[in-house]
Every structure is written in structure tokens, then in C-alpha cells.
Scaffold this motif. Structure first.
Motif, mmCIF file in Angstrom:
data_model
loop_
_atom_site.group_PDB
_atom_site.id
_atom_site.type_symbol
_atom_site.label_atom_id
_atom_site.label_comp_id
_atom_site.label_asym_id
_atom_site.label_seq_id
_atom_site.Cartn_x
_atom_site.Cartn_y
_atom_site.Cartn_z
ATOM 1 N N LEU A 28 42.787 51.937 34.348
ATOM 2 C CA LEU A 28 42.295 52.461 35.626
ATOM 3 C C LEU A 28 43.007 51.834 36.822
ATOM 4 C CD1 LEU A 28 38.477 52.762 34.903
ATOM 5 C CD2 LEU A 28 40.149 54.609 35.136
ATOM 6 N N LEU A 29 43.320 50.539 36.748
ATOM 7 C CA LEU A 29 44.078 49.904 37.836
ATOM 8 C C LEU A 29 45.493 50.458 37.903
ATOM 9 C CD1 LEU A 29 42.999 46.161 37.662
ATOM 10 C CD2 LEU A 29 42.518 47.798 39.475
ATOM 11 N N GLU A 32 45.275 53.837 39.417
ATOM 12 C CA GLU A 32 44.989 53.765 40.856
ATOM 13 C C GLU A 32 46.257 53.448 41.644
ATOM 14 O OE1 GLU A 32 42.476 50.974 43.943
ATOM 15 O OE2 GLU A 32 41.768 51.126 41.886
ATOM 16 N N VAL A 33 47.060 52.500 41.162
ATOM 17 C CA VAL A 33 48.319 52.163 41.838
ATOM 18 C C VAL A 33 49.285 53.339 41.751
ATOM 19 C CG1 VAL A 33 50.332 50.639 41.787
ATOM 20 C CG2 VAL A 33 48.023 49.679 41.609
ATOM 21 N N GLU A 35 48.506 56.520 41.623
ATOM 22 C CA GLU A 35 48.040 57.519 42.585
ATOM 23 C C GLU A 35 48.369 57.098 44.017
ATOM 24 O OE1 GLU A 35 46.733 60.490 42.105
ATOM 25 O OE2 GLU A 35 46.565 60.362 39.929
ATOM 26 N N THR A 36 48.145 55.824 44.331
ATOM 27 C CA THR A 36 48.409 55.320 45.678
ATOM 28 C C THR A 36 49.884 55.462 46.035
ATOM 29 O OG1 THR A 36 46.581 53.753 45.553
ATOM 30 C CG2 THR A 36 48.298 53.281 47.169
ATOM 31 N N SER A 62 54.031 52.300 37.226
ATOM 32 C CA SER A 62 52.769 51.569 37.198
ATOM 33 C C SER A 62 52.305 51.602 35.754
ATOM 34 C CB SER A 62 51.757 52.250 38.125
ATOM 35 O OG SER A 62 50.543 51.529 38.136
#
Length: 164
Positions: A28-29, A32-33, A35-36, A62
Motif C-alpha cells: 500500500l505504501l 501510494e508513492v 500514485e503520488t 516504486s
């Protein structure tokens, strides 16, 4: 400490790199990175044990730490949650990443309990070690009441709300 901006600062540096890699402990981290960076116009791939998203002409990736690319060159790498290097089950992934990555600059983010081992590894490898400390943006507060409505709900997330 948590909520201090350490990973944010490292990701800002990663974003500016010509070739960069983020490594984190959780899918998930990493997602998230991914996507960011992607929404900010950085051509980023995602690699986890469960998922692989390859983007044409990518410059960044990522991934979960176990997926670290030790056969590619990077300008900047961010290794998140470095204190996991001491974990008896997964610590080898952080050790492999820290020792095996080919890059000009590594940002390790996490708890200060990993400071001594990271500093020793840098020294043995002949690399420069720079410690940046951050202050928490806001104080942590313990909630006066449990989120569990009954003793049978302890450990349940059923009552968690968006503002919690």
C-alpha cells in the motif's frame, strides 16, 4: 517521528532525480508513492509481490523493499521504514537494499533506532552519512476512550471513522 515530514522531504528529492526508486515495507505504501509520483507527472512503475505496473519511458519506480533492483543505476533512492533492518524476518530486505543498490544518493527514512547500524554500514562502505532529524508536526494524543464499544470488539476497526 511519525508525522514529521521525513518521507515527504525524501520524496521531493526523489521526484527531482533523473532516475529514482522508492522502497517501502508495504504494498500500500509503494502504491501510494506510485500514485503520488504519477499524478505529479513522473513516469513511474510499480513493483510489489502482488502487482506489476510498467509504464513506457519510465524514469522512476516504486516497490516493496524485497523487490529492490540491485542491477540498475539510480540517481536517488528512498528506503522507507529503515528500522525494519532489525526485523528478524524481513530485515534482510533492507540490508540487501542498503548494501546492494547502485545509486548516487540514498535517503533512509525511519526510526532513530536504526541510526547506528546505518551509520556503521555507511562508514564500512566508505560513504558519507548525514543525519537529518525532524520534529513531529503535531503532538500525539491518546484518545480518552477506546473505539471498542464492548469488550468483545477490542482490536476491531469496525467503529473507526474518517476523522479518527
Amino acid at each position: 517521528p511519525t508525522n514529521s515530514g521525513k518521507t515527504y522531504e525524501a520524496l521531493q528529492r526523489l521526484k527531482l532525480a533523473k532516475r529514482g526508486l522508492y522502497l517501502g515495507p508495504l504494498r500500500l505504501l509503494a502504491a501510494e508513492v506510485y500514485e503520488t509520483l504519477t499524478t505529479q507527472g513522473v513516469y513511474t512503475c510499480l513493483y510489489t509481490g502482488q502487482e506489476k505496473r510498467e509504464i513506457p519511458f519510465n524514469t522512476h519506480a516504486s516497490a516493496t523493499v524485497e523487490m529492490a533492483f540491485t542491477n540498475e543505476d539510480f540517481d536517488v533512492v528512498v528506503i522507507d521504514e529503515i528500522q525494519m533492518i532489525a526485523d528478524p524476518h524481513r530485515g534482510a530486505g533492507w540490508t540487501r537494499a542498503l548494501l546492494g543498490l547502485r545509486c548516487k544518493e540514498i535517503h533512509v527514512c525511519g526510526g532513530l533506532e536504526a541510526k547506528e547500524i546505518v551509520e556503521r554500514i555507511a562508514k564500512v562502505c566508505g560513504d558519507e552519512f548525514v543525519l537529518k532529524s525532524y520534529d513531529r508536526f503535531s503532538e500525539l494524543e491518546i484518545a480518552p476512550n477506546s473505539l471498542a464499544l464492548t469488550s468483545g470488539e477490542k482490536g476491531s476497526y469496525r467503529n473507526v471513522k474518517a476523522e479518527d
